[in-house]
Design a protein around this motif. Sequence first.
Motif, PDB file in Angstrom:
ATOM      1  N   ARG A 189     -48.791 -20.423 -25.014  1.00  0.00           N
ATOM      2  CA  ARG A 189     -49.004 -19.943 -26.386  1.00  0.00           C
ATOM      3  C   ARG A 189     -47.688 -19.993 -27.161  1.00  0.00           C
ATOM      4  O   ARG A 189     -47.634 -20.432 -28.296  1.00  0.00           O
ATOM      5  N   GLY A 190     -46.613 -19.542 -26.531  1.00  0.00           N
ATOM      6  CA  GLY A 190     -45.302 -19.592 -27.171  1.00  0.00           C
ATOM      7  C   GLY A 190     -44.853 -21.026 -27.425  1.00  0.00           C
ATOM      8  O   GLY A 190     -44.269 -21.325 -28.464  1.00  0.00           O
ATOM      9  N   GLU A 191     -45.133 -21.896 -26.480  1.00  0.00           N
ATOM     10  CA  GLU A 191     -44.787 -23.311 -26.640  1.00  0.00           C
ATOM     11  C   GLU A 191     -45.590 -23.935 -27.782  1.00  0.00           C
ATOM     12  O   GLU A 191     -45.061 -24.727 -28.560  1.00  0.00           O
ATOM     13  N   ARG A 192     -46.869 -23.579 -27.886  1.00  0.00           N
ATOM     14  CA  ARG A 192     -47.683 -24.078 -29.007  1.00  0.00           C
ATOM     15  C   ARG A 192     -47.140 -23.570 -30.339  1.00  0.00           C
ATOM     16  O   ARG A 192     -47.103 -24.297 -31.318  1.00  0.00           O
ATOM     17  N   ALA A 193     -46.752 -22.308 -30.373  1.00  0.00           N
ATOM     18  CA  ALA A 193     -46.191 -21.743 -31.602  1.00  0.00           C
ATOM     19  C   ALA A 193     -44.925 -22.497 -31.991  1.00  0.00           C
ATOM     20  O   ALA A 193     -44.713 -22.809 -33.171  1.00  0.00           O
ATOM     21  N   LEU A 194     -44.095 -22.805 -31.020  1.00  0.00           N
ATOM     22  CA  LEU A 194     -42.883 -23.575 -31.281  1.00  0.00           C
ATOM     23  C   LEU A 194     -43.239 -24.977 -31.784  1.00  0.00           C
ATOM     24  O   LEU A 194     -42.680 -25.446 -32.774  1.00  0.00           O
ATOM     25  N   ALA A 195     -44.187 -25.623 -31.119  1.00  0.00           N
ATOM     26  CA  ALA A 195     -44.615 -26.964 -31.551  1.00  0.00           C
ATOM     27  C   ALA A 195     -45.145 -26.907 -32.980  1.00  0.00           C
ATOM     28  O   ALA A 195     -44.810 -27.757 -33.816  1.00  0.00           O
ATOM     29  N   PHE A 196     -45.958 -25.894 -33.276  1.00  0.00           N
ATOM     30  CA  PHE A 196     -46.477 -25.736 -34.630  1.00  0.00           C
ATOM     31  C   PHE A 196     -45.330 -25.616 -35.639  1.00  0.00           C
ATOM     32  O   PHE A 196     -45.348 -26.251 -36.698  1.00  0.00           O
ATOM     33  N   GLN A 197     -44.328 -24.818 -35.329  1.00  0.00           N
ATOM     34  CA  GLN A 197     -43.221 -24.615 -36.255  1.00  0.00           C
ATOM     35  C   GLN A 197     -42.475 -25.918 -36.528  1.00  0.00           C
ATOM     36  O   GLN A 197     -42.089 -26.197 -37.673  1.00  0.00           O
ATOM     37  N   VAL A 198     -42.290 -26.717 -35.492  1.00  0.00           N
ATOM     38  CA  VAL A 198     -41.624 -28.012 -35.689  1.00  0.00           C
ATOM     39  C   VAL A 198     -42.503 -28.915 -36.549  1.00  0.00           C
ATOM     40  O   VAL A 198     -42.025 -29.541 -37.509  1.00  0.00           O
ATOM     41  N   LEU A 199     -43.791 -28.985 -36.223  1.00  0.00           N
ATOM     42  CA  LEU A 199     -44.711 -29.850 -36.983  1.00  0.00           C
ATOM     43  C   LEU A 199     -44.826 -29.393 -38.438  1.00  0.00           C
ATOM     44  O   LEU A 199     -44.864 -30.221 -39.353  1.00  0.00           O
ATOM     45  N   TYR A 200     -44.863 -28.105 -38.644  1.00  0.00           N
ATOM     46  CA  TYR A 200     -44.888 -27.569 -40.006  1.00  0.00           C
ATOM     47  C   TYR A 200     -43.601 -27.963 -40.736  1.00  0.00           C
ATOM     48  O   TYR A 200     -43.640 -28.400 -41.883  1.00  0.00           O
ATOM     49  N   GLY A 201     -42.472 -27.823 -40.068  1.00  0.00           N
ATOM     50  CA  GLY A 201     -41.187 -28.171 -40.681  1.00  0.00           C
ATOM     51  C   GLY A 201     -41.107 -29.633 -41.080  1.00  0.00           C
ATOM     52  O   GLY A 201     -40.607 -29.952 -42.167  1.00  0.00           O
ATOM     53  N   ILE A 202     -41.619 -30.524 -40.239  1.00  0.00           N
ATOM     54  CA  ILE A 202     -41.530 -31.949 -40.595  1.00  0.00           C
ATOM     55  C   ILE A 202     -42.547 -32.336 -41.657  1.00  0.00           C
ATOM     56  O   ILE A 202     -42.483 -33.445 -42.175  1.00  0.00           O
ATOM     57  N   SER A 203     -43.444 -31.419 -42.003  1.00  0.00           N
ATOM     58  CA  SER A 203     -44.340 -31.714 -43.126  1.00  0.00           C
ATOM     59  C   SER A 203     -43.567 -31.639 -44.449  1.00  0.00           C
ATOM     60  O   SER A 203     -43.986 -32.204 -45.449  1.00  0.00           O
ATOM     61  N   PHE A 204     -42.425 -30.974 -44.462  1.00  0.00           N
ATOM     62  CA  PHE A 204     -41.569 -30.891 -45.645  1.00  0.00           C
ATOM     63  C   PHE A 204     -40.506 -31.985 -45.645  1.00  0.00           C
ATOM     64  O   PHE A 204     -40.123 -32.484 -46.688  1.00  0.00           O
ATOM     65  N   SER A 205     -40.020 -32.298 -44.472  1.00  0.00           N
ATOM     66  CA  SER A 205     -38.968 -33.296 -44.321  1.00  0.00           C
ATOM     67  C   SER A 205     -39.373 -34.213 -43.166  1.00  0.00           C
ATOM     68  O   SER A 205     -38.995 -33.976 -42.014  1.00  0.00           O
ATOM     69  N   PRO A 206     -40.197 -35.231 -43.465  1.00  0.00           N
ATOM     70  CA  PRO A 206     -40.782 -36.059 -42.405  1.00  0.00           C
ATOM     71  C   PRO A 206     -39.747 -36.732 -41.503  1.00  0.00           C
ATOM     72  O   PRO A 206     -38.686 -37.162 -41.948  1.00  0.00           O
ATOM     73  N   ALA A 207     -40.101 -36.789 -40.231  1.00  0.00           N
ATOM     74  CA  ALA A 207     -39.295 -37.496 -39.239  1.00  0.00           C
ATOM     75  C   ALA A 207     -39.797 -38.936 -39.189  1.00  0.00           C
ATOM     76  O   ALA A 207     -40.958 -39.174 -38.878  1.00  0.00           O
TER      77      ALA A 207
END
Length: 169
Positions: free
Chosen positions: A12-30
């Motif tokens: 669950r914590g790993e998913r939350a971390l993955a979500f945060q990264v994916l959310y972040g790259i929605s603003f600044s795409p990789a």
Amino acid sequence: MSAGKGKTSTRRGERALAFQVLYGISFSPATTIGDLREAYWQTPDNAAQLEAALDMQAKEGRSGETLYPSGFAWELVEGVWRHCAELDVIIGRHSRKWRVDRMGRIEAALLRLAVFEMLYRSDVPAKVAINEALELGKQFGDQNACGFINGILDSVVHELESSGNATHR
């Protein structure tokens, strides 16, 4: 706490971390895997891990080497990133009147994450992918997010079950 519970909590914590990264790259795409690694390491939850890894590198005389993320969170981030166009097509097919690019960034990131798990993670049952997306939706989204996410993911699951394509590789 049983071993199963610990694994679930960790995931669950790993998913939350993955979500945060994916959310972040929605603003600044990789646009490259290097950009994606950088976005992963810049997430606040990874800052301590990165610092420890850099310290270890320095102690071992390996300063300057590229640090490669690993683990469940990174597998999710990289998988969603690599399959984003495909995931968006699937989500778009099930989101009546809502194009993925018009959805909220939180909802889009959670949907991509859950659909990726349903398609590419044979170790994650569809029910778990849906439940985890809903829990993250409650944590990070607004009050309407869960109903929206659940409706789309339920539709995706029904399609996958009827096609016999719950996980493809």
